[in-house]
Structure formats: structure tokens, C-alpha cells
Design an enzyme around this catalytic site. Structure first.
Site, PDB file in Angstrom:
ATOM      1  N   PHE A  57       0.827  -1.217   0.000  1.00 36.75           N
ATOM      2  CA  PHE A  57       0.000   0.000   0.000  1.00 36.75           C
ATOM      3  C   PHE A  57       0.861   1.266   0.000  1.00 36.75           C
ATOM      4  O   PHE A  57       0.444   2.303  -0.510  1.00 36.75           O
ATOM      5  CB  PHE A  57      -0.910  -0.016   1.244  1.00 36.75           C
ATOM      6  CG  PHE A  57      -2.020   0.979   1.210  1.00 36.75           C
ATOM      7  CD1 PHE A  57      -3.184   0.726   0.494  1.00 36.75           C
ATOM      8  CD2 PHE A  57      -1.922   2.188   1.893  1.00 36.75           C
ATOM      9  CE1 PHE A  57      -4.224   1.648   0.463  1.00 36.75           C
ATOM     10  CE2 PHE A  57      -2.942   3.123   1.864  1.00 36.75           C
ATOM     11  CZ  PHE A  57      -4.104   2.848   1.151  1.00 36.75           C
ATOM     12  N   HIS A  88      -9.369  -7.118   2.853  1.00 40.69           N
ATOM     13  CA  HIS A  88      -8.172  -6.256   2.864  1.00 40.69           C
ATOM     14  C   HIS A  88      -7.392  -6.362   1.544  1.00 40.69           C
ATOM     15  O   HIS A  88      -6.901  -5.356   1.023  1.00 40.69           O
ATOM     16  CB  HIS A  88      -7.284  -6.660   4.048  1.00 40.69           C
ATOM     17  CG  HIS A  88      -6.247  -5.660   4.405  1.00 40.69           C
ATOM     18  ND1 HIS A  88      -6.533  -4.421   4.922  1.00 40.69           N
ATOM     19  CD2 HIS A  88      -4.897  -5.704   4.307  1.00 40.69           C
ATOM     20  CE1 HIS A  88      -5.427  -3.760   5.131  1.00 40.69           C
ATOM     21  NE2 HIS A  88      -4.411  -4.509   4.759  1.00 40.69           N
TER      22      HIS A  88
HETATM   23  N1  LIG Z   1      -1.681  -7.875   3.476  1.00 39.45           N
HETATM   24  C1  LIG Z   1      -0.652  -7.371   2.789  1.00 39.45           C
HETATM   25  C2  LIG Z   1      -0.189  -6.085   3.032  1.00 39.45           C
HETATM   26  N2  LIG Z   1      -0.799  -5.337   3.943  1.00 39.45           N
HETATM   27  C3  LIG Z   1      -0.215  -4.157   4.526  1.00 39.45           C
HETATM   28  C4  LIG Z   1      -0.444  -2.915   3.689  1.00 39.45           C
HETATM   29  O1  LIG Z   1       0.280  -2.946   2.482  1.00 39.45           O
HETATM   30  C5  LIG Z   1      -0.019  -1.669   4.449  1.00 39.45           C
HETATM   31  O2  LIG Z   1       1.357  -1.747   4.754  1.00 39.45           O
HETATM   32  C6  LIG Z   1      -0.791  -1.463   5.746  1.00 39.45           C
HETATM   33  O3  LIG Z   1      -2.171  -1.510   5.515  1.00 39.45           O
HETATM   34  C7  LIG Z   1      -0.438  -0.085   6.370  1.00 39.45           C
HETATM   35  O4  LIG Z   1      -0.767   0.981   5.478  1.00 39.45           O
HETATM   36  N3  LIG Z   1       0.880  -5.606   2.340  1.00 39.45           N
HETATM   37  C8  LIG Z   1       1.503  -6.374   1.416  1.00 39.45           C
HETATM   38  O5  LIG Z   1       2.502  -5.933   0.787  1.00 39.45           O
HETATM   39  N4  LIG Z   1       1.050  -7.639   1.178  1.00 39.45           N
HETATM   40  C9  LIG Z   1      -0.017  -8.161   1.828  1.00 39.45           C
HETATM   41  O6  LIG Z   1      -0.381  -9.333   1.577  1.00 39.45           O
HETATM   42  C1  LIG Z   2      -3.695  -8.953   1.516  1.00 43.14           C
HETATM   43  C2  LIG Z   2      -3.731  -8.760   2.944  1.00 43.14           C
HETATM   44  O1  LIG Z   2      -3.846  -7.657   3.372  1.00 43.14           O
HETATM   45  C3  LIG Z   2      -3.863  -9.942   3.799  1.00 43.14           C
HETATM   46  O2  LIG Z   2      -2.654 -10.392   4.315  1.00 43.14           O
HETATM   47  C4  LIG Z   2      -4.825  -9.636   4.916  1.00 43.14           C
HETATM   48  O3  LIG Z   2      -5.232 -10.806   5.486  1.00 43.14           O
HETATM   49  P1  LIG Z   2      -6.636 -10.870   6.241  1.00 43.14           P
HETATM   50  O4  LIG Z   2      -7.686 -10.491   5.208  1.00 43.14           O
HETATM   51  O5  LIG Z   2      -6.743 -12.306   6.675  1.00 43.14           O
HETATM   52  O6  LIG Z   2      -6.567  -9.882   7.378  1.00 43.14           O
END
Ligand SMILES: Nc1c(NC[C@H](O)[C@H](O)[C@H](O)CO)[nH]c(=O)[nH]c1=O
Ligand SMILES: CC(=O)[C@@H](O)COP(=O)(O)O
Length: 153
Positions: A57, A88
Site C-alpha cells: 500500500f 483487505h
Molecule cells: N496484506 C498485505 C499487506 N498489507 C499491509 C499494507 O500494504 C499496508 O502496509 C498497511 O495496511 C499499512 O498501510 N501488504 C503487502 O505488501 N502484502 C499483503 O499481503
Molecule cells: C492482503 C492482505 O492484506 C492480507 O494479508 C490480509 O489478510 P486478512 O484479510 O486475513 O486480514
């Protein structure tokens, strides 16, 4: 007839590689693939800068800062967004894709989408240097080709 096509040769060009630390196990494999490919196609170690961010993100904000700095010919974005139990995944991956596209289009710097968006960890592993290749390497090739192509237009 004139046909323009980017060559897979890097000659004095500069690359910023942004890698998401979230799912670092996958991200570091994509990073190895990208670095190896850049070097094999002519880039020098000192022409590559690596920037780690917390998660996918955060990539567009840093990509914008790098793209507007005038220091890089291309920005390569790497990481893995892996579907979990909630929605998410959709928020992170959609903002990421839109953000990368707008930075690229707004700045004229090729910002390469090398972030995996997978339904499972297995799919991510397959694309990080195992049976489906290494998408970090593919992203680096795209960067080299786009930089070369844009230099001809
Ligand atoms: N779930 C994943 C994330 N989640 C975190 C977000 O990207 C971000 O850092 C957070 O929401 C704070 O703003 N990031 C990934 O790169 N891959 C994932 O699977
Ligand atoms: C893509 C994501 O943000 C993921 O890791 C979040 O997992 P969850 O939906 O089980 O909280």
C-alpha cells in the site's frame, strides 16, 4: 515503415527498486531476480537503488517521490499481496495498481508493476523463482525495455 522496439540492453540508466517488506520471504526473492536481471543486461551495481517500504500500500507514495526526483530512469515495484480471510486484499491491491499507473502516467517515468497479487502463498512461491519463473526478473526486463523504448521516441 518505422518500427520502434525497446532493446534489452541497459547503458548508463538508473533504476529504483521499491520492495514491500510485508511477505518479505517472497519480496526478497523477487528482488534477487530483479537485481540479477538488471546486472545481466548491462546495469551496474551503483546504478541500482533499493528502497524497502512497510507494505504494498505504501509503494505508490514512494514511487511518486522517486519518479519526481529526476534521479531514476525507471522504478520497479516488487512485493506480494496475498489474499487473506477479509476484503483487505482488494483494498491493498486496487490502490496499489491505480497508484502505480497514475505515477507512471503523470510523470512519464516507467513504473513497473512487479507486485504479485495471489490467492495463496503457494501461487506466490511459484512466481518468486520456482515453477512459474521469477516475476521480479520479468519486471526488471520490462523496465529495461521501456527505458530503451522511451529513449527512441
Ligand atoms: N496484506 C498485505 C499487506 N498489507 C499491509 C499494507 O500494504 C499496508 O502496509 C498497511 O495496511 C499499512 O498501510 N501488504 C503487502 O505488501 N502484502 C499483503 O499481503
Ligand atoms: C492482503 C492482505 O492484506 C492480507 O494479508 C490480509 O489478510 P486478512 O484479510 O486475513 O486480514
Amino acid at each position: 515503415m518505422k518500427v520502434l522496439e525497446g532493446k534489452l540492453v541497459s547503458d548508463g540508466k538508473k533504476y529504483g527498486i521499491i520492495v514491500a517488506r510485508f511477505n518479505e520471504f517472497i519480496g526478497s526473492k523477487l528482488l534477487s531476480g530483479a537485481k540479477d536481471t538488471l546486472i545481466r543486461h548491462g546495469a551496474k551495481d551503483e546504478e541500482i537503488e533499493i528502497i524497502w517500504v512497510p507494505g504494498a500500500f505504501e509503494i505508490p507514495l514512494v514511487a511518486k517521490k522517486l519518479a519526481t526526483s529526476g534521479k531514476y530512469d525507471s522504478i520497479i515495484c516488487l512485493g506480494a499481496v496475498i489474499r487473506g480471510a477479509t476484503s483487505h486484499f482488494e483494498y491493498v491491491s486496487s490502490q496499489l495498481a491505480k497508484g502505480i499507473a497514475s505515477v507512471s502516467n503523470d510523470t512519464g517515468i516507467p513504473v513497473i508493476f512487479g507486485v504479485l497479487t495471489t490467492d495463496s502463498i503457494e501461487q506466490a512461491i511459484e512466481r518468486a523463482g520456482t515453477k512459474a519463473g521469477n516475476k521480479g526478473s520479468d519486471a526488471a526486463l520490462t523496465a529495461i525495455e521501456m527505458v530503451n523504448l522511451l529513449s527512441q521516441i
